[in-house]
Design an enzyme around this catalytic site. Structure first.
Site, PDB file in Angstrom:
ATOM      1  N   MET A  34       0.818  -1.207   0.000  1.00 56.61           N
ATOM      2  CA  MET A  34       0.000   0.000   0.000  1.00 56.61           C
ATOM      3  C   MET A  34       0.853   1.259   0.000  1.00 56.61           C
ATOM      4  O   MET A  34       0.498   2.258  -0.634  1.00 56.61           O
ATOM      5  CB  MET A  34      -0.940   0.005   1.209  1.00 56.61           C
TER       6      MET A  34
ATOM      7  N   ASP B  40      11.656   3.735   3.871  1.00 50.94           N
ATOM      8  CA  ASP B  40      11.448   2.336   4.211  1.00 50.94           C
ATOM      9  C   ASP B  40      12.743   1.774   4.763  1.00 50.94           C
ATOM     10  O   ASP B  40      13.831   2.294   4.486  1.00 50.94           O
ATOM     11  CB  ASP B  40      11.028   1.531   2.975  1.00 50.94           C
TER      12      ASP B  40
ATOM     13  N   ASP C  63      14.281   3.152   9.637  1.00 55.17           N
ATOM     14  CA  ASP C  63      13.743   2.173  10.574  1.00 55.17           C
ATOM     15  C   ASP C  63      12.807   2.943  11.494  1.00 55.17           C
ATOM     16  O   ASP C  63      13.259   3.732  12.329  1.00 55.17           O
ATOM     17  CB  ASP C  63      14.880   1.523  11.363  1.00 55.17           C
ATOM     18  N   VAL C  64      11.501   2.742  11.348  1.00 56.35           N
ATOM     19  CA  VAL C  64      10.538   3.576  12.072  1.00 56.35           C
ATOM     20  C   VAL C  64      10.594   3.379  13.581  1.00 56.35           C
ATOM     21  O   VAL C  64      10.051   4.194  14.334  1.00 56.35           O
ATOM     22  CB  VAL C  64       9.096   3.339  11.570  1.00 56.35           C
TER      23      VAL C  64
ATOM     24  N   ASN D  47       2.488   4.590   7.239  1.00 60.49           N
ATOM     25  CA  ASN D  47       1.970   3.379   6.603  1.00 60.49           C
ATOM     26  C   ASN D  47       2.719   2.117   7.023  1.00 60.49           C
ATOM     27  O   ASN D  47       2.156   1.022   6.980  1.00 60.49           O
ATOM     28  CB  ASN D  47       2.042   3.548   5.087  1.00 60.49           C
TER      29      ASN D  47
ATOM     30  N   TYR E  33      -1.104  -7.509  17.249  1.00 56.98           N
ATOM     31  CA  TYR E  33      -1.575  -6.674  16.137  1.00 56.98           C
ATOM     32  C   TYR E  33      -2.768  -5.835  16.573  1.00 56.98           C
ATOM     33  O   TYR E  33      -2.827  -4.631  16.309  1.00 56.98           O
ATOM     34  CB  TYR E  33      -1.948  -7.562  14.949  1.00 56.98           C
TER      35      TYR E  33
ATOM     36  N   LYS F 238      -2.944  -1.651  16.818  1.00 51.00           N
ATOM     37  CA  LYS F 238      -3.854  -0.852  16.000  1.00 51.00           C
ATOM     38  C   LYS F 238      -4.887  -0.104  16.846  1.00 51.00           C
ATOM     39  O   LYS F 238      -5.267   1.023  16.520  1.00 51.00           O
ATOM     40  CB  LYS F 238      -4.533  -1.741  14.957  1.00 51.00           C
TER      41      LYS F 238
END
Length: 264
Positions: free
Chosen positions: A23, A42, A66-67, A93, A157, A161
């Protein structure tokens, strides 16, 4: 009534994380098509995506990020400030999924998923909000999930979220004074690499989707484009669900289908 077609306004510079594939790549390409300078970031090599955007006549710059590392976010913010002088949009994202039930979820998996999916957007907004404030405001779009709205079987997960949903609302309240909007997007089943090797899971899940199909990355991109554009100028702190009706009607859709028309 005027017959003039309204021009859709987008930020001049937008940063998209997780842009090398899936995405994120679709978001970046669509922004490039609309004249936005796309900062593609990314942990994987985002160079090919930037090259693809430029080859198509757009503008793009690739960054390795690296987020989970606040220092790398600070570095990228500094580079964007030096190279472009502004930032009007951020799309958080980047994300990972581990479809593990509660007792199969190790401490290491828990830490990894929360680090990428929740701490990553926190570090990103913390690093980029000052630049966006200096740029006169803008829009932040956090890619959450329907798993951040329902009871989902995978605790890491789901928690990441749900946390991102709350984080988005907190940031929306904090940043409104600077003209920075923050909204979260909640995709359902989308045909990307995150669902690779999960054919039976997807087939079973689709029984609860009233539309009876997965979404496409482009359908989620259209939501992201709307939230980045001036057409959503009064939207902040909102959850936009794009799931083919799964959350709103999935339960009774499956019940009715299973009843075979016998609803008496």
């Amino acid at each position: 009534m005027s017959d003039a077609v309204e021009t859709v306004r987008y930020p001049d510079v937008v940063l998209v994380t997780g842009a090398a594939n899936g995405m994120g790549r679709e978001h970046a390409r669509a922004l490039g098509e609309r004249g936005v300078h796309v900062c593609v970031a990314d942990l994987a090599d985002a160079g090919p995506v930037a090259e693809e955007i430029v080859a198509a006549g757009g503008k793009a710059t690739a960054y390795r990020l690296d987020v989970t590392d606040p220092a790398q976010w600070t570095d990228v913010a500094g580079r964007i400030r030096a190279e472009h002088g502004e930032l009007g949009g951020l799309v958080n994202n980047a994300g990972i999924s581990r479809r593990l039930e509660f007792l199969d979820t190790t401490a290491a998996v828990w830490d990894q998923v929360l680090a990428v999916n929740l701490s990553g957007p926190f570090h990103g907004m913390h690093a980029m909000a000052p630049l966006m404030r200096e740029s006169g405001g803008g829009s932040i779009v956090n890619i959450s999930s329907v798993s951040g709205q329902i009871g989902y079987f995978s605790p890491a997960y789901s928690a990441s979220k749900w946390g991102l949903t709350g984080l988005s609302k907190s940031a929306a309240g904090n940043f409104a004074r600077w003209g920075i909007r923050v909204n979260s997007v909640h995709p359902g089943l989308v045909d990307t690499g995150l669902l690779g090797g999960a054919d039976s899971f997807v087939a079973s899940a689709l029984d609860s989707v009233p539309f009876g199909r997965m979404g496409t990355p482009r359908e989620i991109t259209d939501v992201v484009l709307f939230l980045l554009s001036g057409r959503s100028s009064y939207l902040t702190g909102s959850e936009v669900t794009a799931d083919g009706g799964l959350v709103s009607n999935g339960l009774y859709h499956r019940i009715v289908a299973g009843a075979g028309g016998d609803l008496g």
